[in-house]
Design a protein around this motif. Sequence first.
Motif, PDB file in Angstrom:
ATOM      1  N   MET A   1       0.711  -1.202   0.006  1.00  0.00           N
ATOM      2  CA  MET A   1      -0.004  -0.036   0.103  1.00  0.00           C
ATOM      3  C   MET A   1       0.923   1.546  -0.021  1.00  0.00           C
ATOM      4  SD  MET A   1      -3.378  -0.297   2.370  1.00  0.00           S
ATOM      5  CE  MET A   1      -3.975  -2.086   2.638  1.00  0.00           C
ATOM      6  N   ILE A   2       1.922   1.268   0.488  1.00  0.00           N
ATOM      7  CA  ILE A   2       2.773   2.351   0.589  1.00  0.00           C
ATOM      8  C   ILE A   2       3.390   2.500  -0.672  1.00  0.00           C
ATOM      9  CG2 ILE A   2       5.290   3.051   1.529  1.00  0.00           C
ATOM     10  CD1 ILE A   2       4.437   1.651   4.167  1.00  0.00           C
ATOM     11  N   ASP A   3       3.726   1.774  -1.487  1.00  0.00           N
ATOM     12  CA  ASP A   3       4.114   1.596  -2.938  1.00  0.00           C
ATOM     13  C   ASP A   3       2.922   2.349  -3.709  1.00  0.00           C
ATOM     14  OD1 ASP A   3       6.577   0.772  -2.227  1.00  0.00           O
ATOM     15  OD2 ASP A   3       6.228  -1.484  -3.014  1.00  0.00           O
ATOM     16  N   LEU A   4       1.582   2.044  -3.400  1.00  0.00           N
ATOM     17  CA  LEU A   4       0.413   2.627  -4.166  1.00  0.00           C
ATOM     18  C   LEU A   4       0.496   4.166  -3.804  1.00  0.00           C
ATOM     19  CD1 LEU A   4      -2.165  -0.183  -3.710  1.00  0.00           C
ATOM     20  CD2 LEU A   4      -0.956   0.318  -5.637  1.00  0.00           C
ATOM     21  N   ASP A   5       0.767   4.512  -2.608  1.00  0.00           N
ATOM     22  CA  ASP A   5       0.763   5.809  -2.304  1.00  0.00           C
ATOM     23  C   ASP A   5       1.819   6.380  -2.768  1.00  0.00           C
ATOM     24  OD1 ASP A   5      -0.190   8.141  -0.413  1.00  0.00           O
ATOM     25  OD2 ASP A   5       1.917   7.785   0.370  1.00  0.00           O
ATOM     26  N   LYS A   6       2.942   6.239  -2.907  1.00  0.00           N
ATOM     27  CA  LYS A   6       3.954   6.705  -3.682  1.00  0.00           C
ATOM     28  C   LYS A   6       3.698   6.775  -5.169  1.00  0.00           C
ATOM     29  CE  LYS A   6       7.485   5.258  -0.342  1.00  0.00           C
ATOM     30  NZ  LYS A   6       8.746   4.619  -0.201  1.00  0.00           N
ATOM     31  N   ASN A  30      -6.527  -0.703   9.001  1.00  0.00           N
ATOM     32  CA  ASN A  30      -5.466  -0.390   9.609  1.00  0.00           C
ATOM     33  C   ASN A  30      -4.209  -0.231   8.864  1.00  0.00           C
ATOM     34  OD1 ASN A  30      -6.600  -0.471  12.391  1.00  0.00           O
ATOM     35  ND2 ASN A  30      -6.249  -2.573  12.547  1.00  0.00           N
ATOM     36  N   GLU A  31      -3.838  -0.950   8.044  1.00  0.00           N
ATOM     37  CA  GLU A  31      -2.713  -0.863   7.097  1.00  0.00           C
ATOM     38  C   GLU A  31      -2.875   0.335   5.966  1.00  0.00           C
ATOM     39  OE1 GLU A  31       0.364  -2.223   7.447  1.00  0.00           O
ATOM     40  OE2 GLU A  31      -0.837  -2.798   9.334  1.00  0.00           O
ATOM     41  N   GLY A  32      -4.382   0.411   5.736  1.00  0.00           N
ATOM     42  CA  GLY A  32      -4.573   1.479   4.732  1.00  0.00           C
ATOM     43  C   GLY A  32      -4.235   2.788   5.369  1.00  0.00           C
ATOM     44  N   PHE A  33      -4.785   2.938   6.823  1.00  0.00           N
ATOM     45  CA  PHE A  33      -4.502   4.255   7.356  1.00  0.00           C
ATOM     46  C   PHE A  33      -2.813   4.519   7.678  1.00  0.00           C
ATOM     47  CE2 PHE A  33      -3.701   6.951  11.110  1.00  0.00           C
ATOM     48  CZ  PHE A  33      -4.620   7.871  11.070  1.00  0.00           C
ATOM     49  N   ARG A  34      -2.263   3.301   7.760  1.00  0.00           N
ATOM     50  CA  ARG A  34      -0.697   3.699   8.028  1.00  0.00           C
ATOM     51  C   ARG A  34      -0.093   3.915   6.607  1.00  0.00           C
ATOM     52  NH1 ARG A  34       3.713   0.559   7.322  1.00  0.00           N
ATOM     53  NH2 ARG A  34       2.380  -1.203   6.777  1.00  0.00           N
ATOM     54  N   ALA A  35      -0.537   3.565   5.558  1.00  0.00           N
ATOM     55  CA  ALA A  35       0.249   3.817   4.223  1.00  0.00           C
ATOM     56  C   ALA A  35      -0.429   5.090   3.729  1.00  0.00           C
ATOM     57  CB  ALA A  35      -0.193   2.571   3.292  1.00  0.00           C
ATOM     58  N   PHE A  36      -1.539   5.461   3.917  1.00  0.00           N
ATOM     59  CA  PHE A  36      -2.034   6.708   3.514  1.00  0.00           C
ATOM     60  C   PHE A  36      -2.187   7.832   4.500  1.00  0.00           C
ATOM     61  CE2 PHE A  36      -3.612   3.055   0.575  1.00  0.00           C
ATOM     62  CZ  PHE A  36      -2.937   3.635  -0.570  1.00  0.00           C
ATOM     63  N   LYS A  37      -1.865   7.836   5.304  1.00  0.00           N
ATOM     64  CA  LYS A  37      -1.903   8.869   6.488  1.00  0.00           C
ATOM     65  C   LYS A  37      -1.610  10.334   6.132  1.00  0.00           C
ATOM     66  CE  LYS A  37       2.569   7.889   8.402  1.00  0.00           C
ATOM     67  NZ  LYS A  37       3.520   7.176   9.482  1.00  0.00           N
ATOM     68  N   LYS A  38      -1.010  10.522   4.938  1.00  0.00           N
ATOM     69  CA  LYS A  38      -1.054  11.870   4.498  1.00  0.00           C
ATOM     70  C   LYS A  38      -1.840  12.228   3.685  1.00  0.00           C
ATOM     71  CE  LYS A  38       3.966  11.875   5.577  1.00  0.00           C
ATOM     72  NZ  LYS A  38       5.542  12.020   4.944  1.00  0.00           N
ATOM     73  N   ARG A  39      -2.911  11.433   3.315  1.00  0.00           N
ATOM     74  CA  ARG A  39      -4.103  11.785   2.514  1.00  0.00           C
ATOM     75  C   ARG A  39      -5.411  11.666   3.048  1.00  0.00           C
ATOM     76  NH1 ARG A  39      -0.684  12.478  -1.402  1.00  0.00           N
ATOM     77  NH2 ARG A  39       1.094  10.900  -1.676  1.00  0.00           N
TER      78      ARG A  39
END
Length: 118
Positions: A1-6, A30-39
């Motif tokens: 998910m972090i890669d998707l955010d980037k 939970n993981e989505g919140f962590r990965a996209f926390k700046k969105r």
Amino acid sequence: MIDLDKKYKPDLVFLPSIHDTHQDHQTISNEGFRAFKKRSMLAYELPWNNLDFKTTFFIEASEENAQKKIDAISMYESQRHRPYAKEDYIKSLLITRGVQIGKQYAEAFDVVRWIIND
């Protein structure tokens, strides 16, 4: 998910509610919140799984939107037999949320995080 955010740098992310009782949905939330926390993030409603859900954000839907949702959900063969995948249930929830905002149909979401950039 972090890669998707980037890669995509989305303006808005839709996630299952943090109050969803399904273990897979909890993990995604939970993981989505962590990965996209700046969105900005909105949690979507799954009434049959949610212990709590705050309808704090609404999007008006049209008859065409309602039919597209019904058609899309009907594509999930493994879920077709479930009461929440039935056309009358889907439409009744859209109507209920629409009544809350004075429209024919609407989708409701819980605001997880809303970011306004200048």
